[in-house]
Design a protein around this motif. Structure first.
Motif, short mmCIF file in Angstrom:
data_model
loop_
_atom_site.label_atom_id
_atom_site.label_comp_id
_atom_site.label_asym_id
_atom_site.label_seq_id
_atom_site.Cartn_x
_atom_site.Cartn_y
_atom_site.Cartn_z
N ASP A 187 1.03 -1.27 0.02
CA ASP A 187 0.05 0.00 -0.04
C ASP A 187 0.87 1.20 0.03
OD1 ASP A 187 0.76 -0.13 2.41
OD2 ASP A 187 -0.96 0.19 3.52
N THR A 188 2.31 1.20 -0.01
CA THR A 188 3.06 2.38 -0.05
C THR A 188 3.21 2.96 -1.40
OG1 THR A 188 4.23 1.26 1.54
CG2 THR A 188 5.44 2.92 0.70
N TYR A 189 2.84 2.34 -2.45
CA TYR A 189 3.00 2.94 -3.73
C TYR A 189 1.65 3.61 -4.51
CZ TYR A 189 7.19 0.43 -3.05
OH TYR A 189 8.46 -0.03 -2.47
N ARG A 190 0.70 4.04 -3.52
CA ARG A 190 -0.33 5.04 -3.79
C ARG A 190 0.12 6.44 -4.12
NH1 ARG A 190 -1.64 3.67 1.34
NH2 ARG A 190 -2.28 5.47 2.51
N TYR A 191 -0.68 7.18 -4.52
CA TYR A 191 -0.24 8.66 -4.63
C TYR A 191 -0.44 9.00 -3.36
CZ TYR A 191 -0.50 9.16 -9.49
OH TYR A 191 -0.37 9.53 -11.09
N PRO A 192 0.57 9.80 -2.37
CA PRO A 192 0.44 9.88 -0.88
C PRO A 192 -0.18 11.06 -0.54
CG PRO A 192 2.53 10.63 -2.15
CD PRO A 192 1.88 9.94 -3.24
N GLY A 193 -0.96 11.90 -1.33
CA GLY A 193 -1.63 13.41 -1.12
C GLY A 193 -0.58 14.45 -0.61
N THR A 194 -0.93 15.58 -1.33
CA THR A 194 0.19 16.62 -0.98
C THR A 194 0.25 17.12 0.39
OG1 THR A 194 -0.89 17.34 -3.27
CG2 THR A 194 0.53 19.13 -1.88
N GLU A 195 -0.60 17.22 1.18
CA GLU A 195 -0.49 17.78 2.59
C GLU A 195 0.42 16.75 3.52
OE1 GLU A 195 -4.13 15.16 2.58
OE2 GLU A 195 -3.36 16.70 1.31
N GLY A 196 0.51 15.51 2.88
CA GLY A 196 1.39 14.60 3.97
C GLY A 196 0.17 13.88 4.55
N THR A 197 0.85 12.59 5.04
CA THR A 197 -0.31 11.65 6.02
C THR A 197 -0.50 12.46 7.23
OG1 THR A 197 1.55 10.23 7.03
CG2 THR A 197 0.86 9.55 4.76
N LEU A 198 -1.61 12.03 7.70
CA LEU A 198 -1.99 12.38 9.10
C LEU A 198 -1.14 12.12 10.14
CD1 LEU A 198 -3.93 14.05 10.84
CD2 LEU A 198 -5.42 12.09 11.03
N LEU A 220 6.74 18.38 2.88
CA LEU A 220 7.22 18.94 1.71
C LEU A 220 8.28 18.07 0.96
CD1 LEU A 220 8.05 22.57 3.10
CD2 LEU A 220 6.36 22.05 1.38
N MET A 221 8.49 18.17 -0.10
CA MET A 221 9.66 17.43 -0.91
C MET A 221 10.96 17.94 -0.39
SD MET A 221 8.18 16.41 -4.44
CE MET A 221 6.66 15.72 -4.40
N GLY A 222 11.46 18.34 0.95
CA GLY A 222 12.72 18.90 1.35
C GLY A 222 12.15 20.40 1.45
N THR A 223 12.71 21.15 2.37
CA THR A 223 12.47 22.79 2.49
C THR A 223 12.69 23.47 1.13
OG1 THR A 223 14.69 22.99 3.25
CG2 THR A 223 12.96 22.70 5.00
N GLN A 224 13.69 22.99 0.24
CA GLN A 224 13.96 23.78 -1.13
C GLN A 224 12.49 23.95 -2.04
OE1 GLN A 224 17.61 23.80 -2.55
NE2 GLN A 224 17.14 23.63 -4.55
N ASP A 225 11.74 22.67 -1.80
CA ASP A 225 10.51 22.44 -2.68
C ASP A 225 9.71 23.79 -1.94
OD1 ASP A 225 8.04 21.85 -3.35
OD2 ASP A 225 7.61 20.19 -1.87
N ASP A 250 2.23 18.85 -7.93
CA ASP A 250 2.80 17.31 -7.44
C ASP A 250 1.64 16.42 -6.51
OD1 ASP A 250 3.08 17.58 -4.41
OD2 ASP A 250 4.38 19.29 -5.04
N PHE A 251 2.08 15.35 -6.32
CA PHE A 251 1.23 14.52 -5.52
C PHE A 251 2.01 14.12 -4.11
CE2 PHE A 251 -0.32 13.52 -9.66
CZ PHE A 251 -1.81 13.72 -9.58
N GLY A 252 2.71 14.77 -3.53
CA GLY A 252 3.23 14.67 -2.25
C GLY A 252 4.40 14.11 -2.24
N VAL A 253 5.03 13.77 -0.84
CA VAL A 253 6.24 12.81 -0.59
C VAL A 253 5.76 11.49 -0.56
CG1 VAL A 253 7.97 12.70 1.05
CG2 VAL A 253 7.01 15.13 0.73
N PHE A 254 6.72 10.34 -1.11
CA PHE A 254 6.65 9.28 -1.00
C PHE A 254 6.52 8.66 0.17
CE2 PHE A 254 9.12 5.21 -0.78
CZ PHE A 254 8.39 4.12 -1.29
N LEU A 255 5.44 7.85 0.40
CA LEU A 255 4.61 7.26 1.64
C LEU A 255 5.97 6.80 2.64
CD1 LEU A 255 1.47 5.99 0.64
CD2 LEU A 255 2.02 7.98 2.12
N GLY A 256 6.92 6.06 1.66
CA GLY A 256 7.93 5.26 2.45
C GLY A 256 8.90 6.50 3.13
#
Length: 399
Positions: free
Chosen positions: A68-79, A106-111, A276-282
């Motif tokens: 289940d880790t490979y679905r779109y993670p969501g921009t805001e991040g998991t709860l 975020l995908m790092g602060t630079q994002d 974007d679709f957010g940060v990889f769930l892993g």
């Protein structure tokens, strides 16, 4: 090959406004040094040389094995990630965050720093940027069409800005200002009294205060850098960026977060929802493990860099270069020897000795006359770098 009927330019003029291409130049200098048979010591880019601890690697590996880790993670991040950020923030700074509205992954602060001007500004707006400062600040403004106004940071002032010296005419046109303590590249720190002044100034002039706190966990000599959100009323006019790249050696996972003012975070979230679709769930699972580990048994990575700092600075002093002792971050910020420009010193040092650095003027006009060295090699390599530098400054002549 496709033939175009009319002459086209496939390079945006925005790219010409992005500023220094110094990192690409340094890569070219490295090739020149390698062609001479020199072994390169990479003290230019602040990329951690050590992996995350095994606990964090295991968290990432285990998450990667789940289906289940490979679905779109969501921009805001998991709860779960946002709740852990809120828990860590309460533990670290004594500040309560609403994980639903006041935390954004975020995908790092630079994002976040690069996209923020697009989310909250319009072409023709202006912002105050630290000079010297991290290059992405200016890059984000250039892409958004926002005017960058330098906020001078001087050595004699401890690299803290003098808010009172900024004319009212500047404040009238500024929409936000960026601060960064502990600072890249300056390694300067700021206390709560400074942030009280900063919050008061931002409120007085009606500007957003953006604090880049990516190095909050990398201070030395017992320092614990504060959050701007510790100041009463800061949530009304401030947001803050944090990174897991340096504090937990998770740079490659691209994970950070923004906290603070709800309206600003909502605007940034709305922009990112479209790009974007957010940060990889892993990666988020690894981030949760890192923050939980820090809450449970904090063993700051800063200790590694404090030890490197002590070894490197002492060795450079023994070689005749009296560099200052940084109080935070993984960087050493020092004046180049007399007669050298920043760029000439950095280039000649690399092509003559193989020691890579970044010239100070890559971080702004007030960086001229300085150089930044990243302590991202083991102590024995830093000792070797100090010996090479010492030989260079004793024998090389300014160009």
């Amino acid at each position: 090959m496709v033939q175009f009927m009319k002459k086209q330019s496939f390079r945006s003029t925005r790219l010409d406004r992005l500023g220094s291409a110094i990192f690409a130049e340094v890569a070219q200098w490295k090739q020149e040094a390698k062609s001479k048979g020199l072994t390169i010591i990479n003290l230019d880019i602040g990329s951690p040389d050590q992996p995350p601890v095994e606990e964090l690697r295991s968290a990432l590996a285990n998450a990667s094995l789940r289906s289940d880790t490979y679905r779109y993670p969501g921009t805001e991040g998991t709860l779960a990630f946002r709740q852990t950020v809120a828990k860590w923030f309460q533990h670290r700074f004594g500040v309560e965050l609403d994980p639903h509205e006041e935390v954004l992954s975020l995908m790092g602060t630079q994002d976040g720093l690069a996209h923020l001007p697009l989310a909250i500004s319009d072409p023709g707006d202006a912002a105050l940027l630290p000079d010297p400062g991290y290059p992405v600040y200016g890059a984000g403004l250039a892409v958004a069409g926002v005017e960058a106004i330098p906020l001078p940071l001087l050595e004699e002032n401890g690299y803290l800005p003098d808010f009172e010296a900024i004319p009212q005419s500047i404040w009238d046109k500024v929409k936000f200002m960026i601060l960064n303590y502990p600072s890249n590249p300056l390694s300067a720190t700021a206390d709560l009294a400074f942030f009280e002044r900063a919050v008061h100034t931002a409120r007085k002039h009606g500007v957003l205060l953006v604090h880049d706190n990516a190095y909050s966990e990398m201070a030395f000599d017992g320092q614990r850098p504060p959050s701007v959100l510790e100041i009463p009323g800061a949530f009304d006019i401030a947001i803050e960026f944090h990174s897991l790249s340096k504090s937990y050696h998770l740079a490659g996972t691209r994970l950070g977060f923004a906290v603070g003012n709800r309206e600003v975070l909502s605007s940034l979230r709305a922009l990112k929802n479209n790009i974007d679709f957010g940060v990889f769930l892993g990666a988020q699972e690894a981030g949760i493990a890192a923050l939980e580990m820090d809450i449970r048994d904090s063993k700051p990575i800063a200790r590694v860099y404090e030890s490197r700092r002590d070894v490197f600075v002492k060795a450079l002093h023994e070689q005749g270069w009296n560099v200052p002792t940084p109080s935070a971050t993984m960087f050493l910020w020092a004046r180049v020897p007399e007669g050298w420009s920043s760029r000439a010193f950095s280039q000649s040092l690399l092509t003559s000795t193989g020691v890579a650095s970044i010239p100070g003027n890559a971080f702004g006009s007030l960086g001229e006359g300085y150089v930044r060295l990243a302590m991202v090699e083991p102590e024995h390599v830093l000792l070797e770098a100090a010996q090479r530098i010492g030989g260079f400054i004793r024998t090389a002549q300014p160009e």
